[in-house]
Write a protein that holds these residues in place. Sequence first.
Motif, PDB file in Angstrom:
ATOM      1  N   ARG A  12      43.080  51.598  -1.371  1.00  0.00           N
ATOM      2  CA  ARG A  12      43.216  51.290   0.053  1.00  0.00           C
ATOM      3  C   ARG A  12      41.854  51.385   0.739  1.00  0.00           C
ATOM      4  NH1 ARG A  12      48.247  54.300  -0.772  1.00  0.00           N
ATOM      5  NH2 ARG A  12      49.930  52.819  -0.479  1.00  0.00           N
ATOM      6  N   VAL A  13      41.587  50.395   1.581  1.00  0.00           N
ATOM      7  CA  VAL A  13      40.338  50.351   2.336  1.00  0.00           C
ATOM      8  C   VAL A  13      40.665  50.308   3.821  1.00  0.00           C
ATOM      9  CG1 VAL A  13      38.245  48.993   2.809  1.00  0.00           C
ATOM     10  CG2 VAL A  13      39.103  49.204   0.459  1.00  0.00           C
ATOM     11  N   VAL A  14      40.007  51.164   4.587  1.00  0.00           N
ATOM     12  CA  VAL A  14      40.200  51.233   6.024  1.00  0.00           C
ATOM     13  C   VAL A  14      39.119  50.399   6.704  1.00  0.00           C
ATOM     14  CG1 VAL A  14      40.268  52.752   8.047  1.00  0.00           C
ATOM     15  CG2 VAL A  14      41.105  53.574   5.848  1.00  0.00           C
ATOM     16  N   PHE A  15      39.542  49.521   7.594  1.00  0.00           N
ATOM     17  CA  PHE A  15      38.624  48.738   8.420  1.00  0.00           C
ATOM     18  C   PHE A  15      38.717  49.304   9.832  1.00  0.00           C
ATOM     19  CE2 PHE A  15      39.548  46.036   4.875  1.00  0.00           C
ATOM     20  CZ  PHE A  15      38.320  45.463   4.586  1.00  0.00           C
ATOM     21  N   GLU A  16      37.591  49.765  10.357  1.00  0.00           N
ATOM     22  CA  GLU A  16      37.564  50.374  11.681  1.00  0.00           C
ATOM     23  C   GLU A  16      36.858  49.458  12.676  1.00  0.00           C
ATOM     24  OE1 GLU A  16      37.498  55.051  10.653  1.00  0.00           O
ATOM     25  OE2 GLU A  16      35.733  53.928   9.961  1.00  0.00           O
ATOM     26  N   CYS A  25      41.532  36.465  11.084  1.00  0.00           N
ATOM     27  CA  CYS A  25      40.129  36.433  10.673  1.00  0.00           C
ATOM     28  C   CYS A  25      39.851  37.533   9.641  1.00  0.00           C
ATOM     29  CB  CYS A  25      39.226  36.604  11.892  1.00  0.00           C
ATOM     30  SG  CYS A  25      37.467  36.559  11.511  1.00  0.00           S
ATOM     31  N   LEU A  26      40.394  38.728   9.874  1.00  0.00           N
ATOM     32  CA  LEU A  26      40.199  39.831   8.936  1.00  0.00           C
ATOM     33  C   LEU A  26      40.776  39.485   7.569  1.00  0.00           C
ATOM     34  CD1 LEU A  26      39.116  42.686   8.481  1.00  0.00           C
ATOM     35  CD2 LEU A  26      41.337  43.547   9.251  1.00  0.00           C
ATOM     36  N   TYR A  27      41.984  38.895   7.527  1.00  0.00           N
ATOM     37  CA  TYR A  27      42.591  38.489   6.257  1.00  0.00           C
ATOM     38  C   TYR A  27      41.667  37.527   5.507  1.00  0.00           C
ATOM     39  CZ  TYR A  27      46.990  40.114   8.416  1.00  0.00           C
ATOM     40  OH  TYR A  27      47.966  40.844   9.039  1.00  0.00           O
ATOM     41  N   LYS A  75      29.513  38.447   8.788  1.00  0.00           N
ATOM     42  CA  LYS A  75      30.572  38.328   9.801  1.00  0.00           C
ATOM     43  C   LYS A  75      31.117  39.704  10.211  1.00  0.00           C
ATOM     44  CE  LYS A  75      31.128  34.128  11.056  1.00  0.00           C
ATOM     45  NZ  LYS A  75      30.718  33.798  12.430  1.00  0.00           N
ATOM     46  N   LEU A  76      31.361  40.578   9.234  1.00  0.00           N
ATOM     47  CA  LEU A  76      31.851  41.909   9.578  1.00  0.00           C
ATOM     48  C   LEU A  76      30.819  42.652  10.426  1.00  0.00           C
ATOM     49  CD1 LEU A  76      33.698  43.105   6.343  1.00  0.00           C
ATOM     50  CD2 LEU A  76      34.702  42.392   8.513  1.00  0.00           C
ATOM     51  N   VAL A  81      32.655  45.598  12.524  1.00  0.00           N
ATOM     52  CA  VAL A  81      33.751  46.180  11.755  1.00  0.00           C
ATOM     53  C   VAL A  81      33.139  46.934  10.575  1.00  0.00           C
ATOM     54  CG1 VAL A  81      35.739  45.656  10.274  1.00  0.00           C
ATOM     55  CG2 VAL A  81      35.403  44.388  12.408  1.00  0.00           C
ATOM     56  N   THR A  82      33.609  48.160  10.366  1.00  0.00           N
ATOM     57  CA  THR A  82      33.141  48.940   9.230  1.00  0.00           C
ATOM     58  C   THR A  82      34.293  49.127   8.244  1.00  0.00           C
ATOM     59  OG1 THR A  82      33.667  51.032  10.347  1.00  0.00           O
ATOM     60  CG2 THR A  82      31.406  50.183  10.581  1.00  0.00           C
ATOM     61  N   ALA A  83      33.948  49.330   6.981  1.00  0.00           N
ATOM     62  CA  ALA A  83      34.950  49.530   5.933  1.00  0.00           C
ATOM     63  C   ALA A  83      34.619  50.802   5.163  1.00  0.00           C
ATOM     64  CB  ALA A  83      34.971  48.339   4.982  1.00  0.00           C
TER      65      ALA A  83
END
Length: 143
Positions: A12-16, A25-27, A75-76, A81-83
Amino acid sequence: DTAEKPSVTSLRVVFENIEGCSPKCLYMLIESISGLARDDDFTVEVISEINVAVATFTKRIDTTAFVNKCSRNKKLKEFRVTARLLELTQSIKAEGVPASVSTGEITAYFGSAQNGGGPVADVQLFPEEKSAIITFCDDKGKV
């Protein structure tokens, strides 16, 4: 000599900080970075109240390498957006638990592989908060 436990990496990866990036867009970014297909290889749960999304990979990938690729993705970075990897845990908090539920019922429900659970080591009920803390025997594949 002591045997070392093999290290397990979270799938599992958290995107903050996702408020500026739509779920669609995230998908697409996750698909592009990972080379995997949404629904077949990963799912995403968006928690908009705290501007977070959690990607769960159903196909085994090197999530550490994936997070590193995310940190370099143009783009991130633009979306800020951080992961990061979601930490593995042996305990979860269940909310909305009716006061009438017993520890035995909680143990039976969360101990069932059919419900995504596993062997339960302990259950702490908090009727005033309508919640429970469930501690599993290990951290593999919990709910």
